[in-house]
Design an enzyme around this catalytic site. Structure first.
Site, PDB file in Angstrom:
ATOM      1  N   PHE A  25       0.854  -1.190   0.000  1.00 23.96           N
ATOM      2  CA  PHE A  25       0.000   0.000   0.000  1.00 23.96           C
ATOM      3  C   PHE A  25       0.890   1.241   0.000  1.00 23.96           C
ATOM      4  O   PHE A  25       1.777   1.398   0.842  1.00 23.96           O
ATOM      5  CB  PHE A  25      -0.925   0.000   1.218  1.00 23.96           C
ATOM      6  CG  PHE A  25      -2.224  -0.702   0.961  1.00 23.96           C
ATOM      7  CD1 PHE A  25      -2.274  -2.070   0.811  1.00 23.96           C
ATOM      8  CD2 PHE A  25      -3.398   0.018   0.831  1.00 23.96           C
ATOM      9  CE1 PHE A  25      -3.469  -2.725   0.541  1.00 23.96           C
ATOM     10  CE2 PHE A  25      -4.602  -0.622   0.562  1.00 23.96           C
ATOM     11  CZ  PHE A  25      -4.634  -1.995   0.418  1.00 23.96           C
ATOM     12  N   CYS A  31      -5.665  15.143   0.500  1.00 22.08           N
ATOM     13  CA  CYS A  31      -6.949  14.766  -0.098  1.00 22.08           C
ATOM     14  C   CYS A  31      -7.658  16.046  -0.551  1.00 22.08           C
ATOM     15  O   CYS A  31      -7.426  17.129  -0.015  1.00 22.08           O
ATOM     16  CB  CYS A  31      -7.818  14.035   0.922  1.00 22.08           C
ATOM     17  SG  CYS A  31      -9.437  13.563   0.251  1.00 22.08           S
ATOM     18  N   CYS A  46     -15.995  15.439   3.011  1.00 24.01           N
ATOM     19  CA  CYS A  46     -15.987  14.034   3.460  1.00 24.01           C
ATOM     20  C   CYS A  46     -15.643  14.023   4.943  1.00 24.01           C
ATOM     21  O   CYS A  46     -14.527  14.377   5.326  1.00 24.01           O
ATOM     22  CB  CYS A  46     -14.969  13.223   2.651  1.00 24.01           C
ATOM     23  SG  CYS A  46     -14.927  11.488   3.103  1.00 24.01           S
ATOM     24  N   CYS A  49     -13.845  10.034   7.362  1.00 25.02           N
ATOM     25  CA  CYS A  49     -12.593   9.339   7.030  1.00 25.02           C
ATOM     26  C   CYS A  49     -11.951   8.643   8.228  1.00 25.02           C
ATOM     27  O   CYS A  49     -11.844   9.224   9.314  1.00 25.02           O
ATOM     28  CB  CYS A  49     -11.596  10.353   6.459  1.00 25.02           C
ATOM     29  SG  CYS A  49     -10.112   9.597   5.766  1.00 25.02           S
ATOM     30  N   ASP A  50     -11.488   7.414   7.976  1.00 25.30           N
ATOM     31  CA  ASP A  50     -10.861   6.630   9.055  1.00 25.30           C
ATOM     32  C   ASP A  50      -9.340   6.659   8.973  1.00 25.30           C
ATOM     33  O   ASP A  50      -8.657   5.827   9.599  1.00 25.30           O
ATOM     34  CB  ASP A  50     -11.356   5.171   9.001  1.00 25.30           C
ATOM     35  CG  ASP A  50     -10.864   4.447   7.755  1.00 25.30           C
ATOM     36  OD1 ASP A  50     -11.096   3.221   7.663  1.00 25.30           O
ATOM     37  OD2 ASP A  50     -10.267   5.094   6.854  1.00 25.30           O
ATOM     38  N   THR A  51      -8.797   7.599   8.201  1.00 27.63           N
ATOM     39  CA  THR A  51      -7.374   7.531   7.882  1.00 27.63           C
ATOM     40  C   THR A  51      -6.627   8.830   8.167  1.00 27.63           C
ATOM     41  O   THR A  51      -7.131   9.925   7.906  1.00 27.63           O
ATOM     42  CB  THR A  51      -7.234   7.203   6.373  1.00 27.63           C
ATOM     43  OG1 THR A  51      -7.847   5.933   6.131  1.00 27.63           O
ATOM     44  CG2 THR A  51      -5.778   7.114   5.953  1.00 27.63           C
ATOM     45  N   GLU A 116      -7.394   3.068  -4.996  1.00 23.49           N
ATOM     46  CA  GLU A 116      -8.576   3.342  -4.179  1.00 23.49           C
ATOM     47  C   GLU A 116      -8.841   4.837  -4.345  1.00 23.49           C
ATOM     48  O   GLU A 116      -8.009   5.652  -3.946  1.00 23.49           O
ATOM     49  CB  GLU A 116      -8.296   3.038  -2.698  1.00 23.49           C
ATOM     50  CG  GLU A 116      -7.947   1.605  -2.398  1.00 23.49           C
ATOM     51  CD  GLU A 116      -9.161   0.736  -2.107  1.00 23.49           C
ATOM     52  OE1 GLU A 116     -10.247   1.290  -1.827  1.00 23.49           O
ATOM     53  OE2 GLU A 116      -9.028  -0.501  -2.159  1.00 23.49           O
ATOM     54  N   HIS A 204      -8.891  -6.157   7.512  1.00 25.27           N
ATOM     55  CA  HIS A 204      -7.583  -5.863   8.111  1.00 25.27           C
ATOM     56  C   HIS A 204      -7.740  -5.373   9.549  1.00 25.27           C
ATOM     57  O   HIS A 204      -6.905  -5.658  10.419  1.00 25.27           O
ATOM     58  CB  HIS A 204      -6.806  -4.858   7.265  1.00 25.27           C
ATOM     59  CG  HIS A 204      -7.536  -3.580   6.986  1.00 25.27           C
ATOM     60  ND1 HIS A 204      -8.676  -3.524   6.198  1.00 25.27           N
ATOM     61  CD2 HIS A 204      -7.309  -2.309   7.388  1.00 25.27           C
ATOM     62  CE1 HIS A 204      -9.092  -2.278   6.127  1.00 25.27           C
ATOM     63  NE2 HIS A 204      -8.292  -1.524   6.838  1.00 25.27           N
TER      64      HIS A 204
END
Ligand code: SAM
Ligand code: 2KA
Ligand code: SF4
Ligand code: MG
Length: 210
Positions: A25, A31, A46, A49-51, A116, A204
């Site tokens: 990855f 973003c 957005c 977001c989990d990141t 992605e 994951h």
């Protein structure tokens, strides 16, 4: 062109049709739908977001001066195994940085290429697997590809609200967060009633992989 990478790591693809597959990855920083700063989340387009995609301080992250050096780092992260080389470009929003030079450089060292993306930017040619994950309120420029993976539920963006889309596979992914259990039940029920949609779990997170 140089590339700003948050983190570069080998794991198993946790989501969608390729779940369970070994991959490197490459998480680009930045973003177009959120600054990545918590203080901005409430006013971002957005907001779920989990990141963390800010900066270059993740594992293997950094500023790479050119496509050859980033491709070399991707190959080193994968290791010596020749077969089934697979890289997933993600972020942040990878299409802010992924270009034909980098696509050519990773293909030259034997990688199959996946992305992605939030679907707001037309991709360069040469990507083997395109996963589009639309966001409510954002323009959906990319209306075809390998899989559409819709995080569910989103206010004002329902699965059948996506007109004129032509993907090979359709996934609903429960929105992670305080309502994850309820969202998972809702996705399960929706897929039972609408069998052209399949459940995508973030596997994951269940097995403690990055
Ligand atoms: C972090 S995003 C990065 C790639 C791109 N910006 C995008 O949104 O598709 C990677 C994947 O995680 C999904 N995702 C982000 N936050 C999530 C959440 N809270 N729950 C479930 N999936 C989430 C996105 O929809 C996307 O499919
Ligand atoms: N293992 C694993 N699979 C993933 N699939 C999509 C991810 C992403 O953040 O783009 C992701 C991720 O962050 N980790
Ligand atoms: S578009 Fe993707 S990277 Fe950007 S904030 Fe949303 S989920 Fe995160
Ligand atoms: Mg992730």
């Amino acid at each position: 062109m140089s590339y700003i990478v948050k983190e570069l790591f080998k794991t198993l693809q946790g989501e969608g049709a390729q779940a369970g597959r070994a991959a490197v990855f490459c998480r680009f920083s930045g973003c177009n739908l959120w600054s990545g700063r918590e203080e901005d989340r409430h006013k971002a387009l957005c907001q779920f977001c989990d990141t963390d995609f800010v900066g270059t301080d993740g594992y293997g992250g950094g500023k790479f001066q050119d496509a050859a050096s980033l491709a070399g780092a991707i190959a080193a992260t994968w290791g010596k195994i020749e077969r089934n080389r697979y890289v997933v470009f993600t972020g942040g929003e990878p299409l802010l940085q992924l270009d034909t030079a980098l696509i050519g450089a990773v293909r030259a060292v034997g990688f199959e290429i996946a992305i992605e993306t939030n679907g707001t930017i037309e991709p360069p040619k040469g990507i083997d697997w395109i996963c589009v994950s639309p966001k409510a309120g954002a323009p959906l420029e990319l209306r075809s590809g390998s899989e559409l993976k819709l995080v569910y539920p989103q206010v004002d963006l329902f699965p059948d609200d996506l007109p004129d889309v032509h993907f090979d596979q359709y996934f609903l992914q429960p929105m992670d967060g305080p309502d994850r259990v309820r969202n998972t039940a809702a996705v399960t029920e929706f897929c039972l009633q609408n069998p052209h949609w399949r459940l995508s779990l973030q596997t994951h997170k269940m097995i403690g992989m990055p």
